[in-house]
Write an enzyme that holds these catalytic residues in place. Sequence first.
Site, short mmCIF file in Angstrom:
data_model
loop_
_atom_site.label_atom_id
_atom_site.label_comp_id
_atom_site.label_asym_id
_atom_site.label_seq_id
_atom_site.Cartn_x
_atom_site.Cartn_y
_atom_site.Cartn_z
N TYR A 9 0.86 -1.19 0.00
CA TYR A 9 0.00 0.00 0.00
C TYR A 9 0.89 1.23 0.00
O TYR A 9 1.87 1.30 0.74
CB TYR A 9 -0.90 0.00 1.24
CG TYR A 9 -1.79 1.23 1.34
CD1 TYR A 9 -2.83 1.43 0.44
CD2 TYR A 9 -1.58 2.18 2.34
CE1 TYR A 9 -3.64 2.56 0.54
CE2 TYR A 9 -2.40 3.31 2.44
CZ TYR A 9 -3.42 3.49 1.54
OH TYR A 9 -4.22 4.60 1.63
N ASP A 104 9.20 2.45 0.20
CA ASP A 104 8.15 3.07 1.00
C ASP A 104 8.34 2.59 2.44
O ASP A 104 8.03 1.45 2.77
CB ASP A 104 6.77 2.67 0.46
CG ASP A 104 5.65 3.32 1.24
OD1 ASP A 104 5.87 3.75 2.39
OD2 ASP A 104 4.53 3.39 0.70
N LYS A 132 3.45 8.38 9.15
CA LYS A 132 3.04 7.75 10.42
C LYS A 132 3.96 8.14 11.59
O LYS A 132 3.92 9.27 12.00
CB LYS A 132 2.90 6.24 10.23
CG LYS A 132 1.91 5.94 9.10
CD LYS A 132 1.26 4.58 9.13
CE LYS A 132 0.07 4.55 8.19
NZ LYS A 132 0.32 3.92 6.91
#
Length: 290
Positions: A9, A104, A132
């Site tokens: 993702y 990522d 995050k």
Amino acid sequence: KIIKFNGCYHGHTDSMLIKAGSGLAGTAEASSAGVPSGVAEDTLILELADLAAVAECFQAHPDQIAAIIIEPLPANCGLLPQRIEFLQGLRQLSLENKSLLIFDEVISGFRMGLGGMVEKTGIVPDLTTYGKVIGGGLPVGAVAGKKQVMENLAPIGKVYQAGTLSANPLAMVGGLSTLKELTPAFYQKLEKNSEKIVTTFGQWFKEYEGGKFSHYQIVRQGSLFWLQPNSDKIEQSCNIPADLCEKFYPLFETLLNKGIYLSPNAFEIGFVSGAHDDSVCAELKKRLWD
Ligand SMILES: *Cc1c(COP(=O)(O)O)cnc(C)c1O
């Protein structure tokens, strides 16, 4: 075009909201409404752990692939640690084909040590993304990379990059304050407590109601862990059985009744943080066996 892997993702930009198509390998379709088919066509979906498919993809689209993007520790489809040879192979293929390699590290960044998976694998990508935990609870995303690549960004380069909340002072202070806490001693403690928590679950799985959950497997990488209800060997690619969530509910419910709250989604993994100290580990034990 950009190569993306099934199960990884990368946020909700149109070109990343793409899943594998039903037809030929490497074809793609949007996984959200509103994504133009022209955008979907430029994202090529491959399976994790399959280096030969990546090589074939480069051959099939000569001089057309701008980048490979991957979570170097895929953590959005359970936790699927990849073999180092696969990640090294991606670096090699991207160099040979003059494509960029993007790691990522929105999840793995600062969780797998201060240098994330870049440090852990020794593989240097061209770009790395963070989010995050980097914001210490405030909304921040960041991109890092080689000078030669980063110089393409505005105001030095021609690629536009700006936003109302870019470099937001409050978020920057929140993030910096968090990063300052990330000392070697912090990571030692994080590793110790992660191991403790996972070992506790493992022991409880064996003992609870004569082994009701003894078929559970625990995948752990640093402070990330995944409790998954399949006794089969876990694959490195995201072809997880559709009934995973159904199989997971009994555990979720049992733990919830004990005041232990996992994500209700079997594909979501667990994260240990600085807040999970010795007293939390002791409390976990107490509640599990209560
Ligand atoms: C959550 C996530 C993103 C997206 O981050 P947002 O801040 O929600 O845009 C990107 N990559 C990975 C690996 C993620 O887990």
